[in-house]
Design an enzyme around this catalytic site. Structure first.
Site, short mmCIF file in Angstrom:
data_model
loop_
_atom_site.label_atom_id
_atom_site.label_comp_id
_atom_site.label_asym_id
_atom_site.label_seq_id
_atom_site.Cartn_x
_atom_site.Cartn_y
_atom_site.Cartn_z
N THR A 23 0.86 -1.18 0.00
CA THR A 23 0.00 0.00 0.00
C THR A 23 0.89 1.23 0.00
OG1 THR A 23 -2.01 1.01 0.91
CG2 THR A 23 -0.37 0.27 2.51
N CYS A 29 -2.69 7.92 7.64
CA CYS A 29 -3.24 6.57 7.64
C CYS A 29 -2.22 5.60 8.23
CB CYS A 29 -3.57 6.12 6.22
SG CYS A 29 -4.83 7.11 5.40
N HIS A 46 -5.34 -0.60 4.93
CA HIS A 46 -4.90 0.79 4.84
C HIS A 46 -5.97 1.60 5.59
CE1 HIS A 46 -2.90 4.09 2.31
NE2 HIS A 46 -3.72 4.71 3.14
#
Length: 160
Positions: A23, A29, A46
């Site tokens: 990711t 995040c 994520h």
């Protein structure tokens, strides 16, 4: 070469095969990797936000929130025979500097705290982390070896 699975923002993936889970764009995040190496099970989420209480459509946004993403992943991994789950996390940067930082703007910190809280509640040990700071990250989990490779903007590459 193992299959590469890309996980987008607010998404998650689970695999029973040797894979590379990747990711990109982890700012505030948090990338959450939960795996059972002995059984060959791996997952990555994520996570964008700490708590699904603000969601109007929790079913469609499972991967978006720390609480729903971790609960769903753990449930699915255990349904596939996982016995010894462990976790690694990265991300949660403070991407924006505000003169007067309101608590609601500290998303990175809140995401990290929520992810750690959910891992503790589900009984999953956190074995490695690279969190905080002010730079974005891209992560890649190699399920065969259990390595998490983290590329941090303006910092370099780290392996945990």
């Amino acid at each position: 070469m193992d299959e590469l699975i890309r996980i987008g923002i607010a998404e998650y993936a689970i695999s029973k095969q040797p894979v590379i889970l990747r990711t990109a764009g982890l700012g505030s995040c948090v990338g959450v990797v939960i795996y059972d190496q002995e059984r060959g099970l791996s997952s990555m989420a994520h996570v964008m936000l700490p708590d699904s209480a603000i969601s109007r459509n929790r079913e469609a946004e499972i991967g978006k929130f720390a609480d729903t993403a971790i609960l769903e992943i753990v449930k699915r991994l255990r349904a596939n025979g996982a016995l010894r789950l462990r976790a690694k996390i990265a991300g949660g940067a403070q991407m924006f500097q505000f003169k007067y930082e309101h608590e609601s703007m500290r998303i990175g910190e809140r995401n990290i705290a929520s992810v750690k809280d959910m891992l503790q509640k589900t009984g999953i040990p956190l074995v490695a982390e690279d969190v905080g700071g002010t730079n974005g990250r891209t992560i890649e989990f190699h399920s065969k070896s259990g390595r998490l490779v983290i590329r941090t903007v303006n910092v370099g590459t780290l392996e945990i």
